[in-house]
Design an enzyme around this catalytic site. Structure first.
Site, PDB file in Angstrom:
ATOM      1  N   SER A  62      22.085  -2.367  33.300  1.00 36.03           N
ATOM      2  CA  SER A  62      22.067  -2.488  34.759  1.00 36.03           C
ATOM      3  C   SER A  62      22.275  -3.909  35.248  1.00 36.03           C
ATOM      4  O   SER A  62      22.517  -4.123  36.430  1.00 36.03           O
ATOM      5  CB  SER A  62      20.735  -1.967  35.297  1.00 36.03           C
ATOM      6  OG  SER A  62      19.677  -2.857  34.933  1.00 36.03           O
TER       7      SER A  62
ATOM      8  N   GLU B 224       0.833  -1.194   0.000  1.00 35.69           N
ATOM      9  CA  GLU B 224       0.000   0.000   0.000  1.00 35.69           C
ATOM     10  C   GLU B 224       0.879   1.259   0.000  1.00 35.69           C
ATOM     11  O   GLU B 224       1.852   1.348   0.750  1.00 35.69           O
ATOM     12  CB  GLU B 224      -0.895  -0.016   1.244  1.00 35.69           C
ATOM     13  CG  GLU B 224      -1.919   1.087   1.327  1.00 35.69           C
ATOM     14  CD  GLU B 224      -2.856   0.905   2.519  1.00 35.69           C
ATOM     15  OE1 GLU B 224      -3.845   1.650   2.589  1.00 35.69           O
ATOM     16  OE2 GLU B 224      -2.598   0.022   3.360  1.00 35.69           O
TER      17      GLU B 224
ATOM     18  N   LYS C  38      -9.206   3.531  -2.529  1.00 35.98           N
ATOM     19  CA  LYS C  38      -9.573   2.736  -1.354  1.00 35.98           C
ATOM     20  C   LYS C  38     -10.956   3.154  -0.858  1.00 35.98           C
ATOM     21  O   LYS C  38     -11.270   4.344  -0.768  1.00 35.98           O
ATOM     22  CB  LYS C  38      -8.533   2.933  -0.249  1.00 35.98           C
ATOM     23  CG  LYS C  38      -8.617   1.961   0.909  1.00 35.98           C
ATOM     24  CD  LYS C  38      -7.421   2.137   1.845  1.00 35.98           C
ATOM     25  CE  LYS C  38      -7.453   1.137   2.994  1.00 35.98           C
ATOM     26  NZ  LYS C  38      -6.277   1.293   3.890  1.00 35.98           N
TER      27      LYS C  38
ATOM     28  N   CYS D 130      -5.772  -3.361   1.896  1.00 32.27           N
ATOM     29  CA  CYS D 130      -5.556  -3.518   3.335  1.00 32.27           C
ATOM     30  C   CYS D 130      -6.854  -3.730   4.114  1.00 32.27           C
ATOM     31  O   CYS D 130      -7.353  -4.837   4.215  1.00 32.27           O
ATOM     32  CB  CYS D 130      -4.785  -2.313   3.879  1.00 32.27           C
ATOM     33  SG  CYS D 130      -4.052  -2.624   5.505  1.00 32.27           S
TER      34      CYS D 130
ATOM     35  N   SER E 253      17.023  -4.022  30.699  1.00 32.96           N
ATOM     36  CA  SER E 253      18.183  -3.607  29.906  1.00 32.96           C
ATOM     37  C   SER E 253      18.898  -4.811  29.306  1.00 32.96           C
ATOM     38  O   SER E 253      19.444  -4.728  28.197  1.00 32.96           O
ATOM     39  CB  SER E 253      19.149  -2.778  30.747  1.00 32.96           C
ATOM     40  OG  SER E 253      19.646  -3.512  31.847  1.00 32.96           O
TER      41      SER E 253
ATOM     42  N   ALA F 219      16.510  -7.367  34.116  1.00 33.50           N
ATOM     43  CA  ALA F 219      15.825  -8.049  33.017  1.00 33.50           C
ATOM     44  C   ALA F 219      15.578  -7.132  31.818  1.00 33.50           C
ATOM     45  O   ALA F 219      15.743  -7.552  30.668  1.00 33.50           O
ATOM     46  CB  ALA F 219      14.499  -8.620  33.515  1.00 33.50           C
TER      47      ALA F 219
END
Length: 743
Positions: free
Chosen positions: A357, A44, A113, A174, A362, A360
């Protein structure tokens, strides 16, 4: 047997980059012709790129689109092949999103469209109008320059189809794939056998099956050949268009393209049997009965040419294939990786800097960048010259050098920085270092205590006293107020942001590298929803690849990546309890995220889905959760949880106005740039709503029969899965007796 070779494609278009887009279109047509295809469909608005947004309102954008289309038409690209090319244009002073059918250097028809995408991430009604006239095709006068170049003055414009000597072809665009009364239903009864769909559909976790199911269903009910094309890549915004072009015949997918890829052009072909379409429709009693009641005649353009090839002995139509779906963990790995690569190579940056750090979030970002480097090396090994050229430029390779493994490449384009303080543990410092080594990043360990104390000296000079932390285990040392405790944590957090941006300039300078490095953020969608982040801390960055991913999905990703990306330290990182490490560590006290927030990450995901996907205000959310958590929590306990969430959601909503641009992945993202449009100044007491909740809780405590059980099926799926797929599936985990385990 009428055999037709067709081609669809994934194109990595970039909004407003006409040179790149035109190059990709030409290459896709060349590949389609080389494969023997007689029909080619592209994404599209492929000439401009889908994400031009308000640039669509500029006359220049439409003019340049016509110029590019004219270049295609005056060359030999459309010789012997029917091409559908997406373009914005103006008809009678109104803008339309159109597909232009071209063949043999002429425009055969322009199809505007008819149903626009205008929810979730989509705003098409801001730029375009929907075409509503279905009775006839109108004359569209081509712009003078175009008319002169191709020796054609006008072209049929509107809703209709192309009727060749041996096949009829029509377009859907679409959104029209998902509408309740799609154009194909009527068109199929007018003899149309091939449908082409140019799409601009973005990635969202667990969403692909919605799209594939719709494509298969389109040809189950009406029969026919359905060709789906899509953009693939970052075209300049938060969205990643996830390709997966495909071809379906009579309910079966016969060809499927990649969902995630670094390729700029991917062409997919199939040989389809149109007689099989006629046979399928003739054997369907429902189709025959609908056809007998169909009295509408759709206008068409007659094209006295043939597209089908002659039957040759041994030539067989393309057989059905099994549809490939990625695991959610793979989607988190590959989608943001490809998005980051597009952003990196198109921004002119020389790499990324990530404050790492050892937690989880980072660590997930580090793993995603590591995955990106692995994908780059794999594509170079496969012979992708564009990926190789980009890698050589970004990595600043000289004298014939080139990247030969992902760790070596990561060393050139990724800095990780552990910015520790007296509140940081040895465990997180060690985990950050080990992960950076596994990924291959250049790792730096910086102590921020001196900077932190420099700020405190200023505070002491102004206020005459030093602020203290609010930790009661050692009253003589700690025991500060909420204001002091918050201020001390915020100083550390904001120092890290300033330091990250400083290092993004000076670390490359130190290593004699030219250019600049993009700073990566790493706050997740649940923390943004709750506002559990400091404004202008390390959540403030240039990009955030996980900003729309939930904590639960990230933990699952870490477990997967430890094995499949070969970053084993991620298993230990995932198992560690989440902590900000902004307060002193004591023998009997450690700061924990879920304690600070007053809710678990599982609960946050529940609240987020109910708030956004199910459109629940405080009272409706309370009623849902009373029913779901009946037997685990009393109505008054549920009331307190709901009020606690909405209180802090309201207090912190202003932080969404400066949220780092994040990869869009989750259907309950609170990002307020376009997806979650709400005010940022609230009455955080919600006096009316909370009073209603208290009244309901009091009534329920005295009459337990008021609370009806809600089955898990009522809450598992998003009830508002729209055609744009912008709202997503909203899959919700179902807990068993644990109110924090989900709906």
């Amino acid at each position: 047997m009428r055999l037709l070779k067709v081609a669809t494609c994934n194109l990595n278009q970039w909004a407003m980059d006409f040179d790149t887009n035109l190059k990709n279109i030409k290459e896709s047509i060349e590949q389609a012709k080389k494969a023997g295809a007689k029909l080619r469909i592209g994404p599209e608005l492929e000439i401009t790129g889908y994400g031009c947004e308000d640039h669509f309102l500029e006359e220049d954008t439409v003019k340049h689109a016509w110029e590019c289309l004219t270049e295609i038409l005056t060359g030999d690209w459309t010789d012997g092949i029917l091409c559908s090319i997406g373009i914005p244009l103006i008809f009678e002073n109104v803008r339309y999103n159109c597909q232009v059918f071209c063949m043999n250097r002429q425009i055969l028809m322009i199809r505007p469209k008819m149903t626009l995408a205008n929810d979730g991430n989509y705003r098409e009604l801001r730029w375009f109008s929907a075409w509503t006239k279905k009775e006839e095709l109108l004359d569209f006068e081509l712009p003078p320059d175009v008319a002169e170049a191709i020796s054609q003055g006008s072209v049929p414009f509107g809703y209709g189809y192309l009727k060749f000597s041996d096949v009829s072809v029509a377009a859907e665009t679409c959104e029209e794939l998902f509408t309740a009364s799609p154009p194909r239903a009527e068109l199929s009864h007018n003899g149309v056998e091939v449908f082409v769909n140019a799409s601009g559909s973005h990635h969202q976790l667990r969403k692909l099956n919605v799209r594939i199911d719709a494509i298969k269903a389109a040809t189950v009910t009406c029969g026919g050949v359905y060709m789906y094309a899509n953009q693939q890549g970052c075209d300049g915004s938060r969205l990643y268009y996830d390709g997966c072009c495909c071809i379906a015949v009579n309910g079966d997918v016969v060809a499927q393209g990649s969902q995630f890829s670094l390729k700029d052009v991917e062409v997919l072909t199939a040989l389809v049997d149109l007689d099989a379409v006629s046979s399928y429709r003739g054997s369907s009693s429902s189709f025959r009965q609908q056809a007998s009641h169909n009295s509408s005649s759709v206008p068409y353009v007659k094209v006295p040419q043939k597209l089908c090839q002659k039957f040759k002995l041994g030539t067989c139509p393309t057989a059905p294939v099994e549809v490939k779906y990625h695991l959610p963990q793979e989607e988190i790995a590959f989608g943001p990786s490809c998005w980051l690569w597009d952003y990196l190579r198109r921004s002119g940056a020389s790499g990324f800097l990530l404050p790492l750090s050892g937690g989880a979030d980072s660590s997930s970002v580090a793993a995603i960048v590591g995955c990106m480097c692995q994908l780059v090396i794999k594509d170079i090994e496969k012979g992708d010259e564009q990926v190789k050229a980009d890698a050589l430029r970004i990595g600043q390779y000289k004298n014939g050098e080139f990247p030969n493994n992902s760790q070596e490449f990561a060393k050139r384009i990724l800095y990780t920085v552990f910015m520790g303080s007296g509140n940081s543990s040895k465990a997180t410092r060690s985990r950050a270092k080990r992960l950076s080594e596994e990924v291959g990043a250049h790792h730096v360990d910086v102590d921020i205590d001196n900077i932190f104390w420099a700020f405190l000296i200023v505070v002491q000079g102004l206020c005459g006293k030093l602020p203290r932390y609010k930790v009661f285990c050692i009253p003589k040392v700690d025991g500060g107020s909420n204001t002091e405790n918050l201020g001390l944590q915020n100083i550390q957090a904001r120092v890290r942001m300033v330091l990250a941006y400083m290092l993004s300039l000076f670390l490359p300078w130190m290593h004699n590298k030219s250019g600049f490095y993009l700073v990566l953020g790493s706050s997740n969608v649940d923390e943004a929803l709750r506002g559990y982040l400091t404004k202008y801390d390390c959540s403030a960055a240039d990009l955030n690849p996980i900003g729309s991913v939930s904590k639960q999905d990230l933990r699952s990703f870490l477990r997967w990546a430890a094995i499949h990306l070969n970053f084993p330290s991620l298993a230990e990182i995932e198992a560690a309890p989440p902590t900000a490490e902004l307060e002193p560590i004591r023998s009997d006290y450690s700061q924990l995220d879920e304690v600070d927030m007053g809710m678990t990450y599982e609960e946050l995901s529940v609240y987020g889905r109910l708030r956004k996907i199910f459109r629940c205000g405080p009272v409706a959310m309370y009623q849902y959760l009373c029913a779901k958590w009946k037997g685990s929590l009393s109505p008054s306990e549920v009331a307190e949880k709901v009020k606690h969430f909405f209180k802090y959601y309201a207090i912190n909503r202003h932080k969404m106005t400066v949220l780092t641009p994040s990869y869009h992945a989750e259907s309950y993202s609170p990002e307020d740039n376009r997806f979650d449009l709400r005010q940022f100044l609230y009455n955080s007491r919600w006096t009316y709503q909370f009073r209603k909740i208290d009244e309901l809780a009091k009534e329920a405590e005295t009459d337990d029969s008021q609370i009806e059980n809600i089955s898990s099926e009522d809450l598992v799926k998003d009830p508002d899965v729209k055609s744009t797929e912008g709202s997503g599936m909203g899959v919700v985990a179902v807990g068993a007796g644990n109110p924090s385990a989900g709906l």
